[in-house]
Design a protein around this motif. Structure first.
Motif, PDB file in Angstrom:
ATOM      1  N   UNK A  60       0.817  -1.219   0.000  1.00 58.97           N
ATOM      2  CA  UNK A  60       0.000   0.000   0.000  1.00 58.97           C
ATOM      3  C   UNK A  60       0.850   1.268   0.000  1.00 58.97           C
ATOM      4  N   UNK A  61       2.185   1.121   0.133  1.00 56.10           N
ATOM      5  CA  UNK A  61       3.060   2.297   0.049  1.00 56.10           C
ATOM      6  C   UNK A  61       3.898   2.565   1.272  1.00 56.10           C
ATOM      7  N   UNK A  62       3.751   1.780   2.324  1.00 59.81           N
ATOM      8  CA  UNK A  62       4.562   1.976   3.523  1.00 59.81           C
ATOM      9  C   UNK A  62       5.966   1.434   3.299  1.00 59.81           C
ATOM     10  N   UNK A  63       6.876   1.851   4.145  1.00 62.51           N
ATOM     11  CA  UNK A  63       8.242   1.328   4.116  1.00 62.51           C
ATOM     12  C   UNK A  63       8.512   0.589   5.416  1.00 62.51           C
ATOM     13  N   UNK A  64       9.512  -0.273   5.389  1.00 63.49           N
ATOM     14  CA  UNK A  64       9.888  -0.994   6.610  1.00 63.49           C
ATOM     15  C   UNK A  64      10.254  -0.010   7.709  1.00 63.49           C
ATOM     16  N   UNK A  65      10.992   1.039   7.347  1.00 62.46           N
ATOM     17  CA  UNK A  65      11.367   2.058   8.328  1.00 62.46           C
ATOM     18  C   UNK A  65      10.131   2.767   8.866  1.00 62.46           C
ATOM     19  N   UNK A  66       9.188   3.092   7.975  1.00 60.50           N
ATOM     20  CA  UNK A  66       7.972   3.773   8.408  1.00 60.50           C
ATOM     21  C   UNK A  66       7.152   2.915   9.370  1.00 60.50           C
ATOM     22  N   UNK A  67       7.098   1.609   9.116  1.00 60.08           N
ATOM     23  CA  UNK A  67       6.364   0.707  10.011  1.00 60.08           C
ATOM     24  C   UNK A  67       7.024   0.678  11.384  1.00 60.08           C
ATOM     25  N   UNK A  68       8.360   0.580  11.408  1.00 62.46           N
ATOM     26  CA  UNK A  68       9.072   0.564  12.695  1.00 62.46           C
ATOM     27  C   UNK A  68       8.845   1.863  13.456  1.00 62.46           C
ATOM     28  N   UNK A  69       8.870   2.974  12.735  1.00 66.05           N
ATOM     29  CA  UNK A  69       8.670   4.273  13.382  1.00 66.05           C
ATOM     30  C   UNK A  69       7.253   4.394  13.945  1.00 66.05           C
ATOM     31  N   UNK A  70       6.252   3.923  13.177  1.00 68.80           N
ATOM     32  CA  UNK A  70       4.863   3.994  13.637  1.00 68.80           C
ATOM     33  C   UNK A  70       4.658   3.148  14.889  1.00 68.80           C
ATOM     34  N   UNK A  71       5.307   1.994  14.940  1.00 71.61           N
ATOM     35  CA  UNK A  71       5.179   1.129  16.119  1.00 71.61           C
ATOM     36  C   UNK A  71       5.852   1.778  17.322  1.00 71.61           C
ATOM     37  N   UNK A  72       7.008   2.374  17.100  1.00 68.58           N
ATOM     38  CA  UNK A  72       7.746   2.999  18.197  1.00 68.58           C
ATOM     39  C   UNK A  72       7.002   4.186  18.789  1.00 68.58           C
ATOM     40  N   UNK A  73       6.255   4.905  17.945  1.00 77.41           N
ATOM     41  CA  UNK A  73       5.531   6.087  18.438  1.00 77.41           C
ATOM     42  C   UNK A  73       4.162   5.748  18.998  1.00 77.41           C
ATOM     43  N   UNK A  74       3.709   4.468  18.824  1.00 80.89           N
ATOM     44  CA  UNK A  74       2.432   4.013  19.373  1.00 80.89           C
ATOM     45  C   UNK A  74       1.238   4.631  18.674  1.00 80.89           C
ATOM     46  N   UNK A  75       0.028   4.077  18.834  1.00 83.78           N
ATOM     47  CA  UNK A  75      -0.302   2.898  19.654  1.00 83.78           C
ATOM     48  C   UNK A  75      -0.173   1.562  18.910  1.00 83.78           C
ATOM     49  N   UNK A  76       0.317   1.572  17.671  1.00 80.84           N
ATOM     50  CA  UNK A  76       0.457   0.323  16.927  1.00 80.84           C
ATOM     51  C   UNK A  76       1.412  -0.622  17.637  1.00 80.84           C
ATOM     52  N   UNK A  77       1.140  -1.914  17.498  1.00 80.97           N
ATOM     53  CA  UNK A  77       2.017  -2.926  18.102  1.00 80.97           C
ATOM     54  C   UNK A  77       2.288  -4.022  17.088  1.00 80.97           C
ATOM     55  N   UNK A  78       3.438  -4.644  17.232  1.00 79.63           N
ATOM     56  CA  UNK A  78       3.806  -5.753  16.362  1.00 79.63           C
ATOM     57  C   UNK A  78       3.342  -7.060  17.008  1.00 79.63           C
ATOM     58  N   UNK A  79       2.675  -7.872  16.238  1.00 80.73           N
ATOM     59  CA  UNK A  79       2.191  -9.170  16.714  1.00 80.73           C
ATOM     60  C   UNK A  79       3.009 -10.246  16.024  1.00 80.73           C
ATOM     61  N   UNK A  80       3.701 -11.051  16.800  1.00 87.64           N
ATOM     62  CA  UNK A  80       4.683 -11.986  16.241  1.00 87.64           C
ATOM     63  C   UNK A  80       5.668 -11.182  15.397  1.00 87.64           C
ATOM     64  N   UNK A  81       5.866 -11.557  14.146  1.00 88.94           N
ATOM     65  CA  UNK A  81       6.856 -10.822  13.372  1.00 88.94           C
ATOM     66  C   UNK A  81       6.238  -9.905  12.328  1.00 88.94           C
ATOM     67  N   UNK A  82       5.149 -10.345  11.708  1.00 86.21           N
ATOM     68  CA  UNK A  82       4.672  -9.658  10.507  1.00 86.21           C
ATOM     69  C   UNK A  82       3.315  -8.998  10.631  1.00 86.21           C
ATOM     70  N   UNK A  83       2.599  -9.186  11.732  1.00 89.05           N
ATOM     71  CA  UNK A  83       1.291  -8.569  11.874  1.00 89.05           C
ATOM     72  C   UNK A  83       1.407  -7.285  12.690  1.00 89.05           C
ATOM     73  N   UNK A  84       0.708  -6.251  12.230  1.00 83.86           N
ATOM     74  CA  UNK A  84       0.693  -4.954  12.900  1.00 83.86           C
ATOM     75  C   UNK A  84      -0.746  -4.681  13.320  1.00 83.86           C
TER      76      UNK A  84
END
Length: 279
Positions: free
Chosen positions: A23-47
C-alpha cells in the motif's frame, strides 16, 4: 507520507506488513509507527491496534487462522456447539502457541491457503466443521450457508475432499431452513423414518414443515427480540390453516433443543391418529 496508523484502522485494525508495504509503507515507516504508538507488532509480521478484534489478534499471535464454528459464526452462519475459539494451524506450528482454551485443527482443507489470512476460506471452514462437530451440528451450519447464499448447492457438491463426515453432512444439507431449529427436527425425524418437507407454500404462505398431507410443524421463534405483531401473524396463520383442515403443531426453541422427547412423542401421537393423512 503514508499514515500507517490510519491505514491499519481503516483495514480492520490488524494488517500484515506485506499488505502495508504494497500500500506504500516502508519498513522504516512501520518501525517508526510502532515505536511512536499505539500500533504494536504481533509476532513478526502482523501490525495491530490495541482495540482490534480479539479473535483475530489471537489467531495472529498463534500463527493460525480462525476456522470451524468460530469462523462460521463470524460469517453469520447459524451454529450450535462449543464456545471455544477454533484455530487452524500448519503442520509445522508449535503446539506451545496454542492457547489452552482453544481447539486446534491440524488437517489441511480443500483450499490450499498460503498467504496473510487470519480466517480460513469458507470451503475449509465447512469441511472442518464437519470433521470437528457432531453430524447434526455440521448439517445446521451447511444448511445455514446454503440458506444465506454464502455458497450454492453446486459449489458445495463440487468441494473435493476425502472427508466422509463432510460428504455425509453435505448429502443431508438443504437450503430450506431459516435457522438451526428448523434443521434439527428434519434430521431427527428422518432418523426414525419420518419425512418432513420444508417451506411448502399453503394459502400463499410457506410453512416451516409438513408431514404427509395435513400435519404441519411450525417452529416458533418468538422471544425477547421478536415483535408482538409477528406473534399475532403466526397465530393468524395457524388459525387459517386449521380452518382449511390442517393440524398445526407449533414448537419453540426450548422444546426442540431442550425437550425433544416431548416434541417427538407429540408428533408420533398425531400420526397415530392419522392427522397427517389426507381427509
Amino acid at each position: 507520507m503514508m499514515d500507517i496508523e490510519d491505514w491499519v484502522r481503516r483495514h480492520g485494525r490488524i494488517a500484515h506488513s506485506s499488505d502495508l508495504i504494497r500500500a506504500g509503507a516502508t519498513t522504516y515507516g512501520i518501525r517508526t509507527a510502532i515505536a511512536s504508538g499505539p500500533l504494536m507488532r504481533v509476532r513478526r509480521d502482523w501490525i495491530a491496534l490495541p482495540d482490534c478484534d480479539p479473535e483475530l489478534l489471537l489467531a495472529a499471535r498463534s500463527g493460525a487462522r480462525l476456522t470451524c464454528l468460530t469462523a462460521a459464526q463470524r460469517l453469520g452462519l447459524w451454529v450450535a456447539g462449543d464456545a471455544a475459539t477454533h484455530l487452524s494451524l500448519p503442520a509445522h506450528a508449535s503446539r506451545h502457541n496454542i492457547p489452552t482454551d482453544a481447539v486446534a485443527h491440524w488437517a489441511v482443507g480443500p483450499v490450499a491457503v498460503s498467504g496473510p489470512w487470519l480466517t480460513e476460506p469458507l470451503e475449509n471452514v465447512l469441511v472442518q466443521v464437519a470433521e470437528c462437530q457432531p453430524f447434526e451440528s455440521a448439517v445446521v451450519v451447511l444448511d445455514s450457508a446454503l440458506r444465506l447464499k454464502k455458497i450454492t448447492a453446486g459449489h458445495l457438491e463440487r468441494i473435493a475432499t476425502r472427508s466422509r463426515r463432510f460428504r455425509a453432512a453435505r448429502a443431508a444439507a438443504t437450503a430450506f431452513s431459516d435457522s438451526g431449529i428448523e434443521t434439527i427436527p428434519r434430521l431427527r425425524l428422518a432418523r426414525i423414518g419420518i419425512a418432513l418437507r420444508q417451506q411448502v407454500v399453503i394459502d400463499d404462505h410457506p410453512v416451516d414443515g409438513i408431514i404427509g398431507d395435513r400435519l404441519i410443524l411450525q417452529i416458533d421463534g418468538y422471544g425477547p427480540h421478536s415483535s408482538a405483531e409477528q406473534r399475532r401473524r403466526d397465530l393468524r396463520q395457524d388459525a387459517r390453516l386449521t380452518l382449511m383442515g390442517y393440524t398445526v403443531l407449533r414448537f419453540d426453541y426450548a422444546q426442540i433443543v431442550g425437550n425433544w422427547a416431548y416434541v417427538e412423542s407429540t408428533i408420533l401421537a398425531a400420526m397415530a391418529q392419522g392427522l397427517h393423512l389426507a381427509a
